[in-house]
Design an enzyme around this catalytic site. Structure first.
Site, mmCIF file in Angstrom:
data_model
loop_
_atom_site.group_PDB
_atom_site.id
_atom_site.type_symbol
_atom_site.label_atom_id
_atom_site.label_comp_id
_atom_site.label_asym_id
_atom_site.label_seq_id
_atom_site.Cartn_x
_atom_site.Cartn_y
_atom_site.Cartn_z
ATOM 1 C CB SER A 65 -0.961 -0.032 1.193
ATOM 2 O OG SER A 65 -1.970 0.941 1.083
ATOM 3 C CD GLU A 76 -5.848 -4.227 -3.886
ATOM 4 O OE1 GLU A 76 -5.403 -3.149 -3.437
ATOM 5 O OE2 GLU A 76 -5.141 -5.231 -4.061
ATOM 6 C CG HIS A 105 -5.621 -2.328 0.076
ATOM 7 N ND1 HIS A 105 -4.860 -1.952 -1.005
ATOM 8 C CD2 HIS A 105 -5.092 -1.678 1.146
ATOM 9 C CE1 HIS A 105 -3.921 -1.106 -0.619
ATOM 10 N NE2 HIS A 105 -4.037 -0.930 0.677
#
Length: 297
Positions: A138, A232, A262
């Protein structure tokens, strides 16, 4: 996995908690993930940046994976990522170094980039660049992209490769998947991304490559593996990043996992698709380390 949904992170519109409350909730959720009993952890610092060295019985001292955690640049701790770090150490037969970079909003951009540079310079005192692979999930993946662009500007040696899990690389929030997956992604939505982005970038515009490295220079990047799920909001961040790397003839391997959310890799202890993703990461890293070892002989 219900404790990892965006509602329980406290970042939903209906849960306007303080950043400290959100951090505690996020870290508690992360620490519920199982940590292998054979993991050995040593806490340390590199150039004043807190780090944790992780070793499993399979770890080879000549291989190092430097990991930058996610959390929108505002959340995340070393202890919260021990489970994922341990499995990366096991499957990749390497040491893993978790980096505890400074968090926003107390320390907005470029503090995280500065810490990443400092930690990387510290690693270079004991490891050659071809022994190092950078990994992150991320925001950690976005931080790696910004770090590599900073290394290029400073003419510092590049690592052997990068592993980017659901990287957040564009804070403009204009990618089609943000709207298309907004009500599908159980972890992130456009509101969360906007809120975290404002906290991280401070006065820096969203189109500045420091906060949106997708808009930066990708020449001289090392080989990269990008993993992302079809469900996502950040799906297009990965697609567009792969396109940018291909445009400058850099080696990139994009893996899109059907039905995944995610950073599903965090759940490798009980999610088959997560273990599969980690094994595919291991196949990629082993190839990179082997190639560099062969070229050095």
């Amino acid at each position: 996995m219900k404790f990892f949904t965006r509602h329980h992170q406290g970042l939903d519109k209906n849960n306007p908690y303080s950043i400290e409350q959100i951090r505690q909730s996020f870290d508690q959720a992360c620490q519920q993930l199982p940590v292998p009993s054979k993991l050995k952890v040593r806490y340390d610092s590199l150039n004043d940046v807190p780090v944790a060295w992780l070793n499993m019985p399979e770890s080879k001292p000549e291989r190092l994976m430097v990991f930058f955690h996610g959390g929108g640049y505002c959340l995340g701790t070393l202890k919260g990522y021990l489970g994922l770090g341990a499995r990366l150490a096991k499957y990749n037969t390497c040491q893993v170094l978790l980096v505890d970079y400074r968090l926003a909003p107390e320390h907005p951009c470029p503090a995280a980039i500065e810490d990443a540079i400092a930690a990387y310079k510290g690693v270079l005192k004991n490891y050659l660049p071809h022994q190092i692979i950078l990994a992150g999930d991320s925001a950690g993946g976005g931080l790696i992209c910004a770090l590599l662009q900073a290394l290029k500007e400073r003419m510092l040696s590049m690592p052997a490769a990068t592993i980017l899990m659901s990287p957040w690389t564009d804070l403009r929030g204009t990618s089609p998947s943000i709207e298309q997956k907004n009500k599908i992604d159980p972890v992130l939505n456009s509101y969360i991304l906007e809120r975290l982005g404002i906290l991280y970038r401070g006065d820096i515009p969203t189109d500045d490559p420091m906060v949106s490295p997708l808009l930066g220079n990708f020449s001289d990047f090392p080989p990269s593996l990008i993993q992302v799920g079809t469900e996502e909001v950040l799906l297009d961040d990965s697609r567009q990043l792969a396109e940018q790397l291909e445009a400058v003839n850099r080696h990139v391997q994009l893996e899109i996992f059907d039905g995944m959310f995610h950073v599903w890799q965090l759940f490798a202890a009980f999610l088959p698709e997560a273990k599969t993703a980690l094994l595919q990461i291991a196949a990629f890293t082993d190839k990179q380390w082997q190639q560099h070892m062969y070229s050095q002989n």
